[in-house]
Design a protein around this motif. Structure first.
Motif, PDB file in Angstrom:
ATOM      1  N   HIS A  20       7.412  -5.217   3.319  1.00 26.98           N
ATOM      2  CA  HIS A  20       7.994  -6.189   4.233  1.00 26.98           C
ATOM      3  C   HIS A  20       8.458  -5.479   5.510  1.00 26.98           C
ATOM      4  O   HIS A  20       7.658  -4.862   6.169  1.00 26.98           O
ATOM      5  CB  HIS A  20       9.097  -6.988   3.559  1.00 26.98           C
ATOM      6  N   GLU A  21       9.773  -5.533   5.816  1.00 24.74           N
ATOM      7  CA  GLU A  21      10.241  -4.894   7.051  1.00 24.74           C
ATOM      8  C   GLU A  21      10.752  -3.477   6.827  1.00 24.74           C
ATOM      9  O   GLU A  21      11.366  -2.889   7.710  1.00 24.74           O
ATOM     10  CB  GLU A  21      11.330  -5.745   7.722  1.00 24.74           C
ATOM     11  N   TRP A  22      10.475  -2.901   5.655  1.00 29.76           N
ATOM     12  CA  TRP A  22      10.971  -1.577   5.304  1.00 29.76           C
ATOM     13  C   TRP A  22       9.835  -0.572   5.134  1.00 29.76           C
ATOM     14  O   TRP A  22       8.732  -0.919   4.764  1.00 29.76           O
ATOM     15  CB  TRP A  22      11.747  -1.622   3.987  1.00 29.76           C
ATOM     16  N   ILE A  23      10.151   0.699   5.370  1.00 28.12           N
ATOM     17  CA  ILE A  23       9.290   1.807   4.979  1.00 28.12           C
ATOM     18  C   ILE A  23      10.057   2.547   3.884  1.00 28.12           C
ATOM     19  O   ILE A  23      11.194   2.974   4.094  1.00 28.12           O
ATOM     20  CB  ILE A  23       8.982   2.745   6.158  1.00 28.12           C
ATOM     21  N   LEU A  24       9.446   2.655   2.709  1.00 29.44           N
ATOM     22  CA  LEU A  24      10.082   3.279   1.556  1.00 29.44           C
ATOM     23  C   LEU A  24       9.473   4.653   1.302  1.00 29.44           C
ATOM     24  O   LEU A  24       8.279   4.856   1.517  1.00 29.44           O
ATOM     25  CB  LEU A  24       9.878   2.422   0.308  1.00 29.44           C
ATOM     26  N   TYR A  25      10.292   5.570   0.807  1.00 31.60           N
ATOM     27  CA  TYR A  25       9.856   6.930   0.499  1.00 31.60           C
ATOM     28  C   TYR A  25      10.543   7.334  -0.792  1.00 31.60           C
ATOM     29  O   TYR A  25      11.767   7.216  -0.914  1.00 31.60           O
ATOM     30  CB  TYR A  25      10.277   7.875   1.627  1.00 31.60           C
ATOM     31  N   GLY A  26       9.773   7.781  -1.783  1.00 26.66           N
ATOM     32  CA  GLY A  26      10.405   8.206  -3.011  1.00 26.66           C
ATOM     33  C   GLY A  26       9.432   8.495  -4.127  1.00 26.66           C
ATOM     34  O   GLY A  26       8.237   8.686  -3.916  1.00 26.66           O
ATOM     35  N   MET A  40       0.835  -1.170   0.000  1.00 27.25           N
ATOM     36  CA  MET A  40       0.000   0.000   0.000  1.00 27.25           C
ATOM     37  C   MET A  40       0.888   1.243   0.000  1.00 27.25           C
ATOM     38  O   MET A  40       1.819   1.352   0.778  1.00 27.25           O
ATOM     39  CB  MET A  40      -0.880   0.010   1.248  1.00 27.25           C
ATOM     40  N   ALA A  41       0.620   2.165  -0.899  1.00 24.12           N
ATOM     41  CA  ALA A  41       1.384   3.403  -0.992  1.00 24.12           C
ATOM     42  C   ALA A  41       0.471   4.586  -0.705  1.00 24.12           C
ATOM     43  O   ALA A  41      -0.693   4.588  -1.078  1.00 24.12           O
ATOM     44  CB  ALA A  41       1.999   3.544  -2.376  1.00 24.12           C
ATOM     45  N   ILE A  42       1.027   5.585  -0.042  1.00 23.17           N
ATOM     46  CA  ILE A  42       0.296   6.820   0.248  1.00 23.17           C
ATOM     47  C   ILE A  42       0.997   7.951  -0.497  1.00 23.17           C
ATOM     48  O   ILE A  42       2.199   8.167  -0.332  1.00 23.17           O
ATOM     49  CB  ILE A  42       0.278   7.102   1.761  1.00 23.17           C
ATOM     50  N   THR A  43       0.254   8.654  -1.334  1.00 27.45           N
ATOM     51  CA  THR A  43       0.797   9.790  -2.072  1.00 27.45           C
ATOM     52  C   THR A  43       0.835  11.009  -1.157  1.00 27.45           C
ATOM     53  O   THR A  43      -0.129  11.308  -0.469  1.00 27.45           O
ATOM     54  CB  THR A  43      -0.073  10.083  -3.303  1.00 27.45           C
ATOM     55  N   CYS A  58      11.396  15.422 -11.274  1.00 23.46           N
ATOM     56  CA  CYS A  58      10.332  15.374 -12.284  1.00 23.46           C
ATOM     57  C   CYS A  58       9.052  16.092 -11.874  1.00 23.46           C
ATOM     58  O   CYS A  58       8.159  16.267 -12.686  1.00 23.46           O
ATOM     59  CB  CYS A  58      10.010  13.926 -12.636  1.00 23.46           C
ATOM     60  N   GLY A  59       8.925  16.478 -10.608  1.00 25.36           N
ATOM     61  CA  GLY A  59       7.746  17.195 -10.145  1.00 25.36           C
ATOM     62  C   GLY A  59       6.564  16.325  -9.759  1.00 25.36           C
ATOM     63  O   GLY A  59       5.508  16.822  -9.397  1.00 25.36           O
ATOM     64  N   SER A  60       6.718  15.007  -9.839  1.00 23.90           N
ATOM     65  CA  SER A  60       5.638  14.098  -9.444  1.00 23.90           C
ATOM     66  C   SER A  60       5.502  14.076  -7.926  1.00 23.90           C
ATOM     67  O   SER A  60       6.476  14.304  -7.205  1.00 23.90           O
ATOM     68  CB  SER A  60       5.942  12.675  -9.909  1.00 23.90           C
ATOM     69  N   PRO A  61       4.312  13.747  -7.428  1.00 27.90           N
ATOM     70  CA  PRO A  61       4.156  13.615  -5.977  1.00 27.90           C
ATOM     71  C   PRO A  61       4.983  12.436  -5.466  1.00 27.90           C
ATOM     72  O   PRO A  61       5.077  11.404  -6.126  1.00 27.90           O
ATOM     73  CB  PRO A  61       2.665  13.337  -5.788  1.00 27.90           C
ATOM     74  N   LEU A  62       5.588  12.620  -4.311  1.00 34.13           N
ATOM     75  CA  LEU A  62       6.334  11.531  -3.689  1.00 34.13           C
ATOM     76  C   LEU A  62       5.371  10.641  -2.920  1.00 34.13           C
ATOM     77  O   LEU A  62       4.252  11.033  -2.620  1.00 34.13           O
ATOM     78  CB  LEU A  62       7.416  12.101  -2.774  1.00 34.13           C
ATOM     79  N   GLU A  63       5.806   9.428  -2.611  1.00 38.40           N
ATOM     80  CA  GLU A  63       4.954   8.476  -1.907  1.00 38.40           C
ATOM     81  C   GLU A  63       5.723   7.789  -0.794  1.00 38.40           C
ATOM     82  O   GLU A  63       6.949   7.720  -0.824  1.00 38.40           O
ATOM     83  CB  GLU A  63       4.377   7.448  -2.876  1.00 38.40           C
ATOM     84  N   ILE A  64       4.974   7.304   0.168  1.00 35.76           N
ATOM     85  CA  ILE A  64       5.534   6.520   1.258  1.00 35.76           C
ATOM     86  C   ILE A  64       4.787   5.196   1.277  1.00 35.76           C
ATOM     87  O   ILE A  64       3.580   5.160   1.033  1.00 35.76           O
ATOM     88  CB  ILE A  64       5.435   7.257   2.612  1.00 35.76           C
ATOM     89  N   MET A  65       5.527   4.096   1.483  1.00 38.70           N
ATOM     90  CA  MET A  65       4.878   2.789   1.485  1.00 38.70           C
ATOM     91  C   MET A  65       5.604   1.831   2.423  1.00 38.70           C
ATOM     92  O   MET A  65       6.786   2.018   2.716  1.00 38.70           O
ATOM     93  CB  MET A  65       4.822   2.211   0.084  1.00 38.70           C
ATOM     94  N   ALA A  66       4.873   0.846   2.879  1.00 33.79           N
ATOM     95  CA  ALA A  66       5.438  -0.217   3.696  1.00 33.79           C
ATOM     96  C   ALA A  66       5.692  -1.407   2.790  1.00 33.79           C
ATOM     97  O   ALA A  66       4.831  -1.790   1.989  1.00 33.79           O
ATOM     98  CB  ALA A  66       4.477  -0.587   4.807  1.00 33.79           C
TER      99      ALA A  66
END
Length: 78
Positions: free
Chosen positions: A22-28, A1-4, A12-20
């Protein structure tokens, strides 16, 4: 699941997202495919206190890491 998020990618000007993942939280950026991460356990230790998770602090931390890692701390000027 990703949250914009409201933050924009400096490249590039696109909205960044945060997502879970497995054992990581990713942001990009999903368009540039550039991400930084933090382990969930580490995030819990740093950003969880008194029964409340500090989401704002986590997003600020990850955004700073993203900009510093990929853009050397420079932000795109408008």
């Amino acid at each position: 699941m990703a949250i914009t998020l409201l933050q924009k990618c400096p490249r590039c000007g696109s909205p960044l997202e945060i997502m879970a993942y497995h054992e990581w939280i990713l942001y990009g950026c999903y368009r540039c495919l550039r991400y930084v991460n933090i382990e969930r356990e580490q995030a819990r230790k740093v950003f969880f206190s008194d029964g409340v998770f500090n989401w704002r602090g986590l997003v600020e931390y990850l955004h700073r890491a993203y900009v510093d890692y990929y853009y050397g701390g420079r932000r795109r000027r408008r």
